[in-house]
Write a protein that holds these residues in place. Sequence first.
Motif: not given
Length: 178
Positions: A63-78
């Motif tokens: 995820k770090r290499k792809l630039g996915i951070n926890s805020l983006q994940e949270l938005r996607q999950n929501i």
Amino acid sequence: PGLLRSDSIPEVGEDAAATVGMAETLSEEEQDELRKELAKVEEEIQTLSQVLAAKEKHLAEIKRKLGINSLQELRQNITKSWQDVTSTTAYKKTSETLSQAGQKASAAFSSVGSVITKKFEDVRNSPTFKSFEEKVENLKSKVGGSKPAGGDFGEVLNSAANASATETIAEQMQEETH
């Protein structure tokens, strides 16, 4: 196989005497077998925990290499959770019901507003109200003198109150002089 019987596993809350009683009913051989199985299951759990930790670390690195951070994940999950909720039959039925209720409430408020407006017009057109308006106008002309007719309702009421007060004072003065 066959050693784990449902009646040999103590339930939560059973007293210690009952648990000891069960252990005494197992033969020495059955107890050894269960201890070995217990050790084996505990070891498997520890191994699985280590594998899971390694997989989670690897996932975080990807995820770090792809630039996915926890805020983006949270938005996607929501977003995904909301899509899942909105696609359920219960949500659709509730949404339709609320929409219909809103339309009915809107229509009800509209008709109530029409009724109130009509009633107010009826009152304004009633002989009693017209008589009241005439009295207020008469009082206003007495008090205001050269003021032009009209004015807002608040001014009219104030004038009427002043006229009443003036008349009352004049009457009291006449009574005192007699």
